[in-house]
Design a protein around this motif. Sequence first.
Motif, PDB file in Angstrom:
ATOM      1  N   LEU A 107       0.597  -1.488   0.083  1.00 15.72           N
ATOM      2  CA  LEU A 107       0.134  -0.302   0.037  1.00 15.72           C
ATOM      3  C   LEU A 107       0.823   1.319  -0.362  1.00 15.72           C
ATOM      4  CD1 LEU A 107      -2.897  -0.822   2.335  1.00 15.72           C
ATOM      5  CD2 LEU A 107      -3.407  -0.374   0.094  1.00 15.72           C
ATOM      6  N   LEU A 108       1.722   1.337   1.036  1.00 16.79           N
ATOM      7  CA  LEU A 108       2.712   2.514   0.448  1.00 16.79           C
ATOM      8  C   LEU A 108       3.520   2.530  -0.660  1.00 16.79           C
ATOM      9  CD1 LEU A 108       4.387   2.184   4.352  1.00 16.79           C
ATOM     10  CD2 LEU A 108       2.450   3.619   3.372  1.00 16.79           C
ATOM     11  N   LEU A 109       3.926   1.347  -1.035  1.00 19.70           N
ATOM     12  CA  LEU A 109       4.806   1.790  -2.058  1.00 19.70           C
ATOM     13  C   LEU A 109       3.888   2.244  -3.330  1.00 19.70           C
ATOM     14  CD1 LEU A 109       7.512   0.800  -3.773  1.00 19.70           C
ATOM     15  CD2 LEU A 109       6.260  -1.913  -4.294  1.00 19.70           C
ATOM     16  N   PHE A 110       2.688   1.320  -3.912  1.00 22.66           N
ATOM     17  CA  PHE A 110       1.804   2.360  -4.896  1.00 22.66           C
ATOM     18  C   PHE A 110       0.955   3.491  -4.145  1.00 22.66           C
ATOM     19  CE2 PHE A 110       2.185  -2.895  -5.542  1.00 22.66           C
ATOM     20  CZ  PHE A 110       2.835  -2.616  -6.542  1.00 22.66           C
ATOM     21  N   GLY A 111       0.948   3.242  -3.335  1.00 24.31           N
ATOM     22  CA  GLY A 111       0.606   4.619  -2.932  1.00 24.31           C
ATOM     23  C   GLY A 111       1.221   5.515  -3.008  1.00 24.31           C
ATOM     24  N   LEU A 113       4.155   5.002  -5.664  1.00 26.71           N
ATOM     25  CA  LEU A 113       4.006   5.433  -6.484  1.00 26.71           C
ATOM     26  C   LEU A 113       2.728   6.803  -7.299  1.00 26.71           C
ATOM     27  CD1 LEU A 113       6.236   4.038  -8.585  1.00 26.71           C
ATOM     28  CD2 LEU A 113       5.153   1.972  -9.020  1.00 26.71           C
ATOM     29  N   ASP A 114       2.122   6.065  -6.865  1.00 23.71           N
ATOM     30  CA  ASP A 114       0.608   6.743  -7.698  1.00 23.71           C
ATOM     31  C   ASP A 114       2.153   8.475  -7.235  1.00 23.71           C
ATOM     32  OD1 ASP A 114      -1.402   5.782  -9.137  1.00 23.71           O
ATOM     33  OD2 ASP A 114      -1.807   6.152  -7.141  1.00 23.71           O
ATOM     34  N   ASN A 115       1.559   8.924  -6.088  1.00 28.80           N
ATOM     35  CA  ASN A 115       2.096  10.319  -6.221  1.00 28.80           C
ATOM     36  C   ASN A 115       3.451  10.654  -6.994  1.00 28.80           C
ATOM     37  OD1 ASN A 115       2.151  12.529  -4.351  1.00 28.80           O
ATOM     38  ND2 ASN A 115       3.309  12.107  -3.428  1.00 28.80           N
ATOM     39  N   PHE A 116       4.286  10.125  -7.330  1.00 32.72           N
ATOM     40  CA  PHE A 116       5.680   9.751  -8.012  1.00 32.72           C
ATOM     41  C   PHE A 116       5.006  10.454  -9.441  1.00 32.72           C
ATOM     42  CE2 PHE A 116       8.232   9.941  -3.911  1.00 32.72           C
ATOM     43  CZ  PHE A 116       8.686  10.793  -4.413  1.00 32.72           C
ATOM     44  N   LEU A 117       4.255   9.549  -9.967  1.00 31.64           N
ATOM     45  CA  LEU A 117       3.660   9.361 -11.510  1.00 31.64           C
ATOM     46  C   LEU A 117       2.971  10.775 -11.360  1.00 31.64           C
ATOM     47  CD1 LEU A 117       3.340   5.150 -12.012  1.00 31.64           C
ATOM     48  CD2 LEU A 117       4.804   6.781 -12.955  1.00 31.64           C
ATOM     49  N   LEU A 118       3.021  11.134 -10.912  1.00 33.38           N
ATOM     50  CA  LEU A 118       1.485  12.287 -11.288  1.00 33.38           C
ATOM     51  C   LEU A 118       2.533  13.352 -11.214  1.00 33.38           C
ATOM     52  CD1 LEU A 118      -1.396  11.928  -8.481  1.00 33.38           C
ATOM     53  CD2 LEU A 118      -1.364  12.091 -11.188  1.00 33.38           C
ATOM     54  N   ALA A 119       3.647  13.392 -10.289  1.00 38.31           N
ATOM     55  CA  ALA A 119       4.854  14.827 -10.501  1.00 38.31           C
ATOM     56  C   ALA A 119       5.009  14.295 -11.769  1.00 38.31           C
ATOM     57  CB  ALA A 119       5.804  14.785  -9.070  1.00 38.31           C
ATOM     58  N   VAL A 120       5.782  13.258 -12.574  1.00 40.44           N
ATOM     59  CA  VAL A 120       5.852  13.304 -13.253  1.00 40.44           C
ATOM     60  C   VAL A 120       5.397  13.771 -14.139  1.00 40.44           C
ATOM     61  CG1 VAL A 120       7.140  11.841 -15.124  1.00 40.44           C
ATOM     62  CG2 VAL A 120       8.089  11.732 -12.402  1.00 40.44           C
ATOM     63  N   GLU A 274     -11.158   8.473   8.094  1.00 44.84           N
ATOM     64  CA  GLU A 274     -10.260   8.144   7.637  1.00 44.84           C
ATOM     65  C   GLU A 274     -10.705   6.976   6.422  1.00 44.84           C
ATOM     66  OE1 GLU A 274      -7.334   7.070  10.600  1.00 44.84           O
ATOM     67  OE2 GLU A 274      -7.191   9.754  11.363  1.00 44.84           O
ATOM     68  N   SER A 275     -11.766   5.716   7.329  1.00 44.15           N
ATOM     69  CA  SER A 275     -12.180   5.057   6.366  1.00 44.15           C
ATOM     70  C   SER A 275     -12.641   4.860   4.800  1.00 44.15           C
ATOM     71  CB  SER A 275     -12.748   4.014   7.034  1.00 44.15           C
ATOM     72  OG  SER A 275     -12.159   3.294   7.697  1.00 44.15           O
ATOM     73  N   ARG A 276     -13.755   6.809   4.630  1.00 42.99           N
ATOM     74  CA  ARG A 276     -14.384   6.572   3.685  1.00 42.99           C
ATOM     75  C   ARG A 276     -13.379   7.392   2.822  1.00 42.99           C
ATOM     76  NH1 ARG A 276     -19.154  10.032   6.333  1.00 42.99           N
ATOM     77  NH2 ARG A 276     -21.342   8.238   7.043  1.00 42.99           N
ATOM     78  N   ALA A 277     -12.087   8.347   3.217  1.00 40.73           N
ATOM     79  CA  ALA A 277     -10.993   8.782   2.701  1.00 40.73           C
ATOM     80  C   ALA A 277     -10.278   7.695   1.931  1.00 40.73           C
ATOM     81  CB  ALA A 277      -9.779  10.067   3.411  1.00 40.73           C
ATOM     82  N   ALA A 278      -9.751   6.960   2.209  1.00 32.90           N
ATOM     83  CA  ALA A 278      -9.376   5.510   1.765  1.00 32.90           C
ATOM     84  C   ALA A 278      -9.903   4.876   0.813  1.00 32.90           C
ATOM     85  CB  ALA A 278      -8.821   4.902   3.096  1.00 32.90           C
ATOM     86  N   ILE A 279     -11.340   5.139   0.637  1.00 37.89           N
ATOM     87  CA  ILE A 279     -11.786   3.993  -0.265  1.00 37.89           C
ATOM     88  C   ILE A 279     -12.114   5.144  -1.236  1.00 37.89           C
ATOM     89  CG2 ILE A 279     -14.191   4.144  -1.436  1.00 37.89           C
ATOM     90  CD1 ILE A 279     -15.380   3.041   1.918  1.00 37.89           C
ATOM     91  N   LEU A 280     -11.832   6.829  -1.110  1.00 35.03           N
ATOM     92  CA  LEU A 280     -12.138   7.674  -2.352  1.00 35.03           C
ATOM     93  C   LEU A 280     -10.684   6.871  -2.765  1.00 35.03           C
ATOM     94  CD1 LEU A 280     -13.037  10.008  -4.133  1.00 35.03           C
ATOM     95  CD2 LEU A 280     -12.300  11.098  -2.118  1.00 35.03           C
ATOM     96  N   TYR A 281      -9.198   7.303  -1.857  1.00 36.38           N
ATOM     97  CA  TYR A 281      -8.213   7.348  -3.239  1.00 36.38           C
ATOM     98  C   TYR A 281      -7.488   5.769  -3.485  1.00 36.38           C
ATOM     99  CZ  TYR A 281      -5.746   7.409   1.768  1.00 36.38           C
ATOM    100  OH  TYR A 281      -5.203   7.004   2.769  1.00 36.38           O
ATOM    101  N   MET A 282      -8.155   4.794  -2.576  1.00 34.18           N
ATOM    102  CA  MET A 282      -7.950   3.885  -2.812  1.00 34.18           C
ATOM    103  C   MET A 282      -8.488   3.046  -3.174  1.00 34.18           C
ATOM    104  SD  MET A 282      -6.706   3.219   0.862  1.00 34.18           S
ATOM    105  CE  MET A 282      -6.442   0.716   0.128  1.00 34.18           C
ATOM    106  N   VAL A 283      -9.795   3.432  -3.645  1.00 35.84           N
ATOM    107  CA  VAL A 283     -10.670   3.137  -4.920  1.00 35.84           C
ATOM    108  C   VAL A 283     -11.230   3.472  -5.790  1.00 35.84           C
ATOM    109  CG1 VAL A 283     -13.036   1.124  -4.767  1.00 35.84           C
ATOM    110  CG2 VAL A 283     -11.285   1.019  -3.174  1.00 35.84           C
ATOM    111  N   ILE A 284     -11.965   4.235  -5.628  1.00 33.07           N
ATOM    112  CA  ILE A 284     -12.985   5.241  -6.698  1.00 33.07           C
ATOM    113  C   ILE A 284     -11.388   5.739  -7.434  1.00 33.07           C
ATOM    114  CG2 ILE A 284     -14.795   7.242  -6.918  1.00 33.07           C
ATOM    115  CD1 ILE A 284     -15.865   6.381  -3.925  1.00 33.07           C
ATOM    116  N   ILE A 285     -11.051   6.415  -6.973  1.00 33.86           N
ATOM    117  CA  ILE A 285     -10.019   7.126  -8.401  1.00 33.86           C
ATOM    118  C   ILE A 285      -9.246   6.040  -9.069  1.00 33.86           C
ATOM    119  CG2 ILE A 285      -8.212   8.716  -7.896  1.00 33.86           C
ATOM    120  CD1 ILE A 285      -8.836  10.408  -5.754  1.00 33.86           C
TER     121      ILE A 285
END
Length: 321
Positions: A107-111, A113-120, A274-285
């Motif tokens: 989760l930390l790795l791919f989360g 990586l998402d962050n850095f790829l958006l920057a690139v 926190e669970s609702r926010a996690a659903i947003l950026y881990m599932v919905i986005i």
Amino acid sequence: MEKTSRVNQTIVSDFLLLGLSEQPEEQPVLFGTFLGMYLITMIGNLLIILAISSDPHLHTPMYFFLANLSLTDACFTSASIPKMLANIHTQSRTISYSACLVQLYFLLLFGGLDNFLLAVMAYDRYVAICQPLHYSTAMSPQLCALMLGMCWVLTNFPALVHTLLLTRVAFCAHKAIPHFYCDPSALLKLACSDTHINKLMIITMGLMFLTTPLMLIIFSYVRISCAVCGISSSGGRWKAFSTCGSHLTVVLLFYGSLMGVYLLPPSTHSAERESRAAILYMVIIPMLNPFIYSLRNRDMKKALGKLFGSRKYSSYHDSDA
């Protein structure tokens, strides 16, 4: 004290993931909803990857990073949702100690990586709009591969550090995690040993590895805005901005959900929020990303048409990605 901590740590062989609801009648609804979203996420991102890899016209830096973002989104969602679905199906909430650490690492790795790829990807748009004459050299295949490799290295480091530090923590008898995944902050609340180093590393690395890509994104879009405002024709300004529309939408959704939790005062934090926010950026986005990058993108729609064997294609235009 040290002996007691070691005993307590060896006793904890698993944790309980309380999930989104403890009501039995709500479990079938949750299972069906998240299974549907997971399948849409996997199919959508897989189609994006296949469309980009099969169409030579899309073998450009922008789509190279988009394909990697789709792969990352699929992996990010797969790190948590299958276990959640399995727990609902088997009516079991347990996750083993080792599986919890493995899940946390990915989760930390791919989360990250998402962050850095958006920057690139923001940097790619900056070069394309602000330095178009140097785009082919500034975004060469070798440099793109190097940037992707750096993203993997930079995200693997904090994920590995946080995971290894958690192996040193002794956990108490109470082992219920009020989330559907192994949240690092929730895990530290269950500790009965000193966690100051863990908390310090979370803050330090969070500031370093989250704010740095965000600053790069902001810098890129400030420069892009200045360059676009210098274009005389309104049509030219719209055409330039349209190439950033999809990426900017994803950035706002991703960082908006993160800031909605982590920048709020601690008194307003709750497991439910926190669970609702996690659903947003881990599932919905991750589920929405394929739609965001394809619905208004003629290049992607044409590539998807080729993928499905369609014979009617529209001409290629500047894409919105």
